[in-house]
Design an enzyme around this catalytic site. Structure first.
Site, PDB file in Angstrom:
ATOM      1  CG  ASP A 221      -1.991  -0.968   1.257  1.00  0.00           C
ATOM      2  OD1 ASP A 221      -1.991  -1.870   0.401  1.00  0.00           O
ATOM      3  OD2 ASP A 221      -2.875  -0.861   2.125  1.00  0.00           O
TER       4      ASP A 221
ATOM      5  CG  HIS B 240       2.039  -8.875   0.661  1.00  0.00           C
ATOM      6  ND1 HIS B 240       1.403  -9.982   1.165  1.00  0.00           N
ATOM      7  CD2 HIS B 240       1.850  -7.884   1.579  1.00  0.00           C
ATOM      8  CE1 HIS B 240       0.842  -9.682   2.335  1.00  0.00           C
ATOM      9  NE2 HIS B 240       1.098  -8.412   2.594  1.00  0.00           N
TER      10      HIS B 240
ATOM     11  CB  SER C   1      10.698   2.951   4.797  1.00  0.00           C
ATOM     12  OG  SER C   1      11.807   3.527   4.159  1.00  0.00           O
TER      13      SER C   1
END
Length: 294
Positions: free
Chosen positions: A99, A156, A260
């Site tokens: 995201d 992911h 980050s």
């Protein structure tokens, strides 16, 4: 590479200057110390305030109640419900790894990636001087995803892949928000980072976790917490056939404890980025990232 660069204001210059003089490592250590403390109602109060300020959607979290998290770290790296991030279908389609927002993306111009308008950095610098690895991605494709405090902070896999090498690179801990990316030269190649090299059906792929101020640690699912401790030298881990680590598309590969940036690198001609991916576009893990070129 002749974009017009807007001169920052006095306050913006002051903000940039502060990044150079502030005690990055001590602030990060303090944040890490606090984030792992289990202080009961105090911890839950802080989590609640944070969630309210950043408008965290707890309805998509596997554990919706704040009291389920004994430390801020547990909350920050919270799991989502299984159906919260559906994966784009099709073997030819790669999914976004995290995201966040796209900081920059597009073509690597020989050995250079764009960091922000007017700022470029080299593949070789980003990859800690690994010339052979850098050569693999010359004229390839890249995408940089910035994770803000609002975002889900697990990372992911874009596709099925086998891990071949992991490289820890010590470095600075500058903030990596879009404003600083526009004003701190060579930012992503200066900061601490973990470089993960994978074999895929379309060639090699690199996925890089970039550290930052207040990012207390980075972890991977195969090695656990990489930092701390923060080493002073570059460290390599190699994974041969006997130690092969194979991950599936959409499978978790790591996480940031606090936030980050993720950088992905693809060889020339291997994939085409999804057309909707532009600077500052909000993205969700599992959405269309790129298509394999056949």
């Amino acid at each position: 590479m002749s974009e017009k660069i807007t001169r920052p204001s006095y306050w913006q210059r002051l903000k940039v200057a502060f990044q150079y003089v502030m005690p990055q490592i001590y602030m990060t250590r303090l944040a890490g110390w606090f984030a792992q403390k289990e202080w009961g109602s105090v911890t839950h109060f802080v989590i609640r305030l944070f969630a309210k300020k950043y408008r965290i959607n707890m309805q998509e979290a596997a554990a919706e109640n704040f009291s389920a998290y004994s430390s801020f770290n547990q909350f920050f790296t919270r799991e989502l419900k299984k159906d919260a991030r559906p994966l784009v279908e099709g073997e030819e389609n790669l999914c976004l790894p995290a995201d966040g927002r796209i900081s920059e993306c597009g073509n690597i111009e020989e050995n250079l990636l764009i960091q922000a308008k007017g700022h470029y950095f080299s593949l070789e610098d980003l990859l800690a001087g690994e010339k052979k690895l850098a050569k693999t991605f010359e004229n390839g494709i890249f995408a940089t995803t910035y994770l803000s405090p609002t975002d889900y902070h697990r990372v992911h896999m874009p596709c099925d892949a086998t891990l071949r090498e992991m490289i820890y690179v010590p470095g600075e801990l500058f903030s990596v928000n879009p404003f600083l990316a526009q004003h701190v030269p060579n930012l992503f190649a200066r900061n601490e980072r973990v470089i993960c090299v994978f074999d895929t059906a379309f060639g090699q792929m690199v996925q890089i976790l970039v550290g930052a101020t207040i990012t207390a640690s980075m972890r991977t699912v195969w090695a656990g917490v990489i930092n701390p401790p923060r080493h002073k030298q570059v460290i390599h881990w190699y994974y041969d056939e006997k130690e092969a680590i194979t991950l599936k598309k959409g499978q978790e590969m790591g996480a940031f404890q606090l936030g980050s940036t993720v950088i992905n690198l693809f060889p020339q001609g291997s994939v085409a980025l999804a057309e909707h991916l532009k600077v500052d576009v909000a993205v969700k893990m599992g959405e269309l990232f790129a298509r394999i070129q056949k």
